[in-house]
Design an enzyme around this catalytic site. Structure first.
Site, PDB file in Angstrom:
ATOM      1  N   LYS A 112       1.303 -37.995 -58.075  1.00 54.29           N
ATOM      2  CA  LYS A 112       2.274 -37.070 -58.677  1.00 54.29           C
ATOM      3  C   LYS A 112       3.666 -37.704 -58.891  1.00 54.29           C
ATOM      4  O   LYS A 112       3.833 -38.453 -59.847  1.00 54.29           O
ATOM      5  CB  LYS A 112       2.332 -35.765 -57.875  1.00 54.29           C
ATOM      6  N   TYR A 150      -6.532 -29.781 -50.058  1.00 53.49           N
ATOM      7  CA  TYR A 150      -7.187 -30.359 -51.230  1.00 53.49           C
ATOM      8  C   TYR A 150      -6.849 -31.836 -51.303  1.00 53.49           C
ATOM      9  O   TYR A 150      -5.705 -32.228 -51.069  1.00 53.49           O
ATOM     10  CB  TYR A 150      -6.703 -29.656 -52.507  1.00 53.49           C
ATOM     11  N   ASP A 162      -2.344 -37.267 -46.568  1.00 51.49           N
ATOM     12  CA  ASP A 162      -2.429 -37.199 -48.028  1.00 51.49           C
ATOM     13  C   ASP A 162      -1.116 -36.589 -48.512  1.00 51.49           C
ATOM     14  O   ASP A 162      -0.912 -35.382 -48.443  1.00 51.49           O
ATOM     15  CB  ASP A 162      -3.636 -36.354 -48.447  1.00 51.49           C
TER      16      ASP A 162
END
Ligand SMILES: *Cc1c(COP(=O)(O)O)cnc(C)c1O
Length: 456
Positions: free
Chosen positions: A291, A168, A263
């Site tokens: 995050k 994702y 990523d």
């Protein structure tokens, strides 16, 4: 045999394992708030997974977090393993982060002009991360990845990107694309509203499949701008890859003039300060973070070499900007959090604590022959209802296990343990989880597993 197992676990303070389901916690206030929320937001939420669609009951509305504890609107208390989906590596409401944010806020929230705090956070990162030389701050992981993709396309002057089924990368158009049928496929959009023409620029292959990558490079010679991967795929279960496979991606990208993008929105600052790149010692061309980097506030970033970053505006032709990018409040939270992570032995202690926790649960399940496995790396773990030794591809996950997860989730909530509300999500351990908290959580997990596998 049972006796010896019992002895083994009583040594760890676990004599009483009951296989009776607990009554459900009260969710009156949460249910009321959820009814209201449904009139304001689609599905009552501002991000889909929060809606508890894959587990029992209505979503819990959270009132407060402190350390590793969460309290909901009905006053239920939980040991939290969701940690806001990863950012809270120091736990909730860490005093150092809170105090710096409050201090900086006293001077205003945003200026739309440079501040010294941006330099400070950048310096902190660049000084301790040998994989990037320059970076750009944005406000979310999605934005970081979207910008990294544009940069890769701008730099290589190629259009196609290759991504993996089971990774994702946020919700930008080119990445909301899933595999069609076949070894190497043009993507099919995985969301309504994504033009087919966009999906046609994204090639999707399975993880851990070298042949598929080779075929893609044959089929699309000199057309692939970048391969993007979560080096530790953690958004569709935890699909740990072998280092050798990541190295293969590195090499084939180099041979083909394609950029490799890691990523690291989850793995960055999680596996170690240098994330998965540092863990595997593989140097991608572009890295994305999110995050943890913002200490609980909205920050993302992408970084690369001086040469590649020179393509970004205003130096270069790849446009990317943001009204609130690098805003002082978010920078302050990031600085405070990352400073803590640089303390000596921070990661060693956190990772050891996680390993002990995970191993104890695995021993418990294995001793009882439960079809249950915990995969973990660093301070990330994933509960999988499987007997496979490894799961490296999305299609190796048995969807039937999700029914079991649903039960486990309910039993855990009823025993004061909060996990993300989907069996495809990983859990996180923070430095605020003490040995005592983990001991309590472990017992709740043992009891809940008993109910899931043998319970009434
Ligand atoms: C969470 C995540 C994103 C998206 O970040 P947001 O801040 O939710 O936009 C992108 N990539 C990975 C690997 C993620 O885990």
């Amino acid at each position: 045999m049972f006796d010896s197992i019992k002895k083994k676990f009583s040594a760890e303070g676990d004599e009483t394992v009951s296989s009776t389901a607990k009554p459900d916690i009260s969710r009156e206030k949460s249910a009321e708030l959820y009814e209201k929320a449904k009139t304001y937001f689609p599905g009552g939420v501002n991000s889909p997974v929060r809606a508890f669609k894959s587990v029992y009951g209505t979503p819990l509305f959270i009132e407060k977090g402190d350390g590793c504890q969460l309290w909901d609107a009905d006053g239920n208390q939980f040991i939290d393993f969701c940690c806001s989906w990863g950012p809270l590596i120091l736990g909730h409401n860490h005093p150092k982060v809170r105090e710096q944010v409050i201090e900086v806020m006293k001077n205003g929230m945003s200026f739309g002009a440079p501040t010294a705090l941006e330099n400070e956070l950048a310096e902190l990162i660049l000084k301790h991360n040998k994989y990037i030389q320059k970076l750009r701050f944005v406000s979310s992981g999605t934005e970081a990845v979207m910008s990294a993709i544009r940069l890769a396309r701008g730099y290589t002057k190629r259009d196609k990107i290759l991504k993996f089924e089971g990774c994702y990368h946020g919700h930008s158009d080119s990445l909301l694309v899933k595999a069609g049928s076949g070894l190497v496929t043009f993507g099919e959009t995985s969301s309504a509203g994504v033009p087919k023409a966009f999906a046609d620029e994204t090639i999707v292959v399975a993880l851990n499949d070298k042949a598929a990558i080779k075929t893609a490079f044959e089929d699309f010679k000199r057309q692939i701008a970048a391969i993007i991967i979560e080096p530790v795929p953690a958004n569709n279960g935890l699909l740990l890859q072998e280092r050798e496979y990541l190295q293969f991606l590195r090499d084939i990208c180099t041979e083909n003039g394609t950029l490799l993008i890691f990523d690291e929105v989850i793995s960055g600052f999680r596996l170690g300060f240098e994330g998965a790149a540092g863990y595997y010692q593989i140097k991608p061309d572009i890295l994305t973070y999110g995050k943890i980097i913002g200490g609980g506030l909205p920050v993302g970033c992408y970084g690369s070499s001086v040469e590649i970053m020179a393509q970004v505006s205003p130096d270069g032709g790849v446009y990317q900007g943001g009204t609130l990018s690098g805003n002082p409040v978010a920078m302050a939270a990031g600085i405070a959090q990352l400073t803590e992570l640089l303390r000596s032995n921070f990661y060693r202690d956190l990772n050891n604590k996680t390993a002990e926790f995970v191993e104890a649960i695995q021993r418990f399940a294995t001793a009882r022959n439960y079809k249950f496995k915990i995969f973990s790396i660093g301070s990330v773990f994933w509960f999988a209802f499987t007997d496979k030794e490894a799961i490296r591809r999305a299609d190796e996950i048995d969807p039937a296990g999700m029914e079991k997860f649903k039960k486990l989730h309910r039993e855990l909530l009823n025993r004061g343990v909060y996990l993300g509300p989907s069996g495809y999500e990983v859990g996180f351990i923070s430095s605020a989880h003490t040995k005592i908290d983990l001991e309590k959580a472990k017992r709740a997990i043992f009891d809940s597993l008993e109910v899931v596998f043998n319970g009434k």
